[in-house]
Design a protein around this motif. Structure first.
Motif, PDB file in Angstrom:
ATOM      1  N   VAL A 153       0.829  -1.206   0.000  1.00 24.44           N
ATOM      2  CA  VAL A 153       0.000   0.000   0.000  1.00 24.44           C
ATOM      3  C   VAL A 153       0.861   1.253   0.000  1.00 24.44           C
ATOM      4  O   VAL A 153       0.598   2.212  -0.742  1.00 24.44           O
ATOM      5  N   LEU A 154       1.928   1.268   0.834  1.00 25.40           N
ATOM      6  CA  LEU A 154       2.768   2.461   0.966  1.00 25.40           C
ATOM      7  C   LEU A 154       3.957   2.468   0.018  1.00 25.40           C
ATOM      8  O   LEU A 154       4.670   3.461  -0.061  1.00 25.40           O
ATOM      9  N   GLY A 155       4.189   1.360  -0.665  1.00 25.41           N
ATOM     10  CA  GLY A 155       5.324   1.294  -1.572  1.00 25.41           C
ATOM     11  C   GLY A 155       6.657   1.231  -0.851  1.00 25.41           C
ATOM     12  O   GLY A 155       7.651   1.820  -1.297  1.00 25.41           O
ATOM     13  N   THR A 156       6.726   0.527   0.261  1.00 26.31           N
ATOM     14  CA  THR A 156       7.941   0.434   1.061  1.00 26.31           C
ATOM     15  C   THR A 156       9.041  -0.290   0.290  1.00 26.31           C
ATOM     16  O   THR A 156       8.798  -1.340  -0.306  1.00 26.31           O
ATOM     17  N   GLN A 157      10.264   0.278   0.341  1.00 29.11           N
ATOM     18  CA  GLN A 157      11.411  -0.311  -0.330  1.00 29.11           C
ATOM     19  C   GLN A 157      12.525  -0.583   0.687  1.00 29.11           C
ATOM     20  O   GLN A 157      12.423  -0.194   1.860  1.00 29.11           O
ATOM     21  N   GLN A 158      13.579  -1.240   0.226  1.00 31.03           N
ATOM     22  CA  GLN A 158      14.709  -1.532   1.102  1.00 31.03           C
ATOM     23  C   GLN A 158      15.333  -0.252   1.644  1.00 31.03           C
ATOM     24  O   GLN A 158      15.817  -0.223   2.780  1.00 31.03           O
TER      25      GLN A 158
END
Length: 690
Positions: free
Chosen positions: A394-399
């Protein structure tokens, strides 16, 4: 309005409604990519398809429903399952319970709830289930709350968040002996708070033993799509039903939840509401059908794999932080490694809860794309949860967000540790200033502590004492906030119980606590003494003005006696003064504010103005009294003879040789006395040390 609007106007109105609060609120926006647009498109297409002729509509909806069901059963390893799509993620469980009631009570279809009285059904749920779920089931099914049995979790052996299987077995036996019917068990594959998974294999065996229905729900069910699935999660595929929330896991907006179930009698499924003969209801699956078609099997697996990798990445990074304690389900919390809190007070857990709540709020603010949130657990207390399976898509979380999260943690944890260690020192130093400072015990404050300045108010009534307390502490907080320091001073929690206090926030290890407390006490004393001096000055000035007026009246009488009555007549006096001028000196008045007395001096008489000079000698360590001069002038303004008042700064001079800063302030009070204009000039000269 009375007349309809055109399409452009309506769309503009909707746009304004969506964005009118955008600047005021800082809400996280969902990461709507192309797959999200496909889901939103599904809702529009569903409305369009619903107007097709009945036969075409039936064929199309049947195809969409069967395709989506088949896809989901393959993805989540649930063979020979049926699917029910629902908006409320609890609605599938309600329908499943109704199905089980229809199946276990043969006469339920004709007799209704009357058949339940002979053998009361019992629904079992874990103590770690989401709050209110069991009560919602009972209210929707028309069952009494006595039909709900909450099973405790392990307290001695095993996890504190897993259902106690042995105790469940005992409870079921007791209910059977009491003539009740064990109906259904709700198990968790990832509890809402801690993310733990129940012993699903053992629970399924127990349900088979007592002919109970096993329903499973939880975020960990998402991992069933991966190539390698833990055996604890794989056991969920043996359950009689399970509820999935693919919208959260895949970042799909406005996508329904899905309950997969196995049952051989379609008539009972229809009676329970799990299936419908209405084609429009089958169109609920269309947004998810479009999204699954767009992502494909590999795309879905990739999103779930990425979320689990983010969780593992954070877990590995947190192992290097000694003060951070990690747990299953992406939970972590700050823990006092030195045991300093235990020696500080009995409320160790409450203090740690406050610190962890602050930590979670700071991380959510600093790294909003991480999706971290604060959770309250009965055993662990307040924790911070990072659950990318629920938030990453949903939030587009990345490394990079996880790296940023760890970086911020490494900055915040040392500050929390130093603050925790210095809390006791702050308390002791405050007690050392017991005459003027009072330590406020506020365990829920995430910071160094709280103090209140206590002014000397002997013999003062309660209302006046409270006003004095509020005024001094408000001014003290303002002075502290103006200091050049990184320490945050505030009024404390928004809904706190303590008033008129100064709350000190987080501090670093290099903070000199004794010096900090000395500064708070010294500033408080200065403000208190300034207030006392202001009150005394106001009273003395009032008395001086009255005394000056009496002396002016006496001087007029002496002038009359000295010059004679003839010189007071307008025409005669001017002629007489021309022939025989009177050499008389005019007496002025000098008022020493420190001594509180009026002295007679000789000054030049100019026209009809009489000047009364009031001078003051102020100690050099009281420079801030300058700010109070306007208050003195306003107090004098209440005098009945004063009709105009101004305050002005007359001059500044810096003497570098003596290293002193001179300021002269004048208060001009203009009034009338005996028909003549009187100007009283209050002059103050300050000697300020640098």
């Amino acid at each position: 309005g009375e007349h309809g609007q055109d399409v452009t106007t309506i769309l503009h109105l909707v746009h304004n409604l969506i964005h009118e609060e955008e600047e005021k609120e800082d809400n996280r926006m969902q990461n709507v990519g192309e797959q999200g647009h496909m889901a939103l498109l599904g809702h529009s297409l569903a409305a369009y398809i619903s107007v097709l002729d009945r036969e075409r509509l039936r064929k199309l909806t049947t195809r969409i429903l069967s395709d989506t069901t088949l896809w989901l059963c393959r993805l989540f390893r649930y063979e020979n399952g049926s699917a029910y799509f629902h908006e409320d993620n609890r609605d599938g469980l309600v329908k499943v319970c109704r199905l089980v009631i229809n199946a276990r009570y043969e006469e339920y279809a004709s007799e209704g709830y009357a058949v339940l009285s002979s053998k009361q059904p019992v629904i079992y749920q874990s103590a770690s289930s989401r709050p209110g779920l069991g009560q919602h089931l009972c209210s929707q099914l028309g069952l009494p709350l006595s039909s709900l049995c909450t099973v405790p979790c392990n307290t001695i052996f095993g996890s504190q968040h897993q259902m106690d299987v042995a105790l469940l077995d005992k409870l079921i036996k007791e209910d059977v002996e009491a003539g009740k019917l064990p109906l259904l068990l709700i198990a968790n594959a990832g509890t809402p708070g801690a993310g733990h998974t129940d012993k699903l294999g053992r629970l399924k065996d127990l349900c088979d033993q007592y002919s109970m229905w096993l329903h499973v729900e939880g975020v960990n069910l998402a991992t069933l799509v991966l190539g390698q699935v833990p055996s604890a999660i794989m056991a969920a595929t043996r359950s009689d039903s399970m509820t999935l929330t693919p919208g959260q896991w895949l970042g799909l907006p406005a996508v329904t939840a899905v309950t997969l179930y196995r049952h051989e009698d379609p008539a009972l499924s229809l009676a329970a509401g799990l299936t419908s003969s209405q084609p429009v209801e089958k169109l609920r699956a269309l947004p998810l059908w479009l999204s699954l078609q767009y992502l494909g099997h590999n795309g879905i697996v990739q999103k779930i794999r990425q979320a689990t990798a983010l969780s593992q990445q954070l877990l590995q990074k947190l192992k290097s932080l000694a003060s951070i304690k990690t747990s299953v389900g992406g939970l972590f919390m700050f823990s006092s490694s030195g045991g300093s809190v235990e020696g500080y007070c009995a409320g160790e857990r409450e203090v740690l809860d406050a610190f962890n709540r602050w930590l979670g709020e700071q991380l959510a603010r600093l790294v909003p794309s991480s999706g971290v949130e604060v959770v309250e657990l009965e055993d662990e207390g307040t924790c911070v949860r990072f659950s990318p399976l629920l938030t990453a898509a949903v939030l587009g979380t990345q490394q990079e967000d996880v790296e940023d999260l760890v970086e911020k943690l490494m900055e915040l944890v040392p500050v929390m540790s130093s603050t925790m260690c210095l809390r006791q020192d702050f308390r002791e130093e405050t007690h050392r200033h017991a005459a003027s400072l009072r330590y406020i015990e506020e365990l829920s404050w995430p910071g160094l502590g709280a103090v209140r300045y206590q002014p000397q108010t002997e013999g003062v009534d309660e209302n006046r004492r409270k006003q004095e307390l509020e005024k001094i502490n408000t001014e003290l907080l303002k002075k502290l906030q103006e200091l050049d320091t990184d320490i945050v001073f505030s009024t404390g929690p928004e809904f706190g119980t303590e008033e008129d206090c100064i709350f000190v926030g987080m501090v670093t290890e290099d903070v000199d606590v004794p010096e900090l407390v000395d500064t708070i006490a010294a500033l408080g004393r200065d403000i208190e003494e300034s207030g006392r001096l202001l009150e005394n000055m106001t009273e003395v000035v009032r008395k001086g003005i009255l005394e000056a007026e009496l002396q002016l009246q006496k001087a007029n009488e002496e002038k009359l006696m000295e010059e004679g009555v003839l010189r007071q007549l307008p025409l005669v006096g001017s002629v007489l003064n021309w022939f025989s001028p009177v050499q008389s000196s005019i007496k002025g008045r000098t008022f020493n504010l420190a001594a509180g007395t009026v002295y007679c001096v000789y000054i030049q008489y100019i026209h009809v103005y009489v000047y009364v000079f009031i001078t003051m000698q102020c100690p050099a360590e009281k420079p801030h009294i300058l700010e109070s001069f306007t208050e003195i002038a306003l107090a004098l303004n209440s005098h009945k003879r004063v009709y105009r008042l101004t305050v002005s700064e007359r001059g500044r001079h810096f003497n570098s040789l003596n290293k002193r800063y001179w300021i002269m302030v004048c208060i001009h009070i203009v009034g009338q006395h005996s028909g003549k204009c009187v100007c009283i000039c209050v002059m103050s000269v300050y000697c300020l040390h640098q």
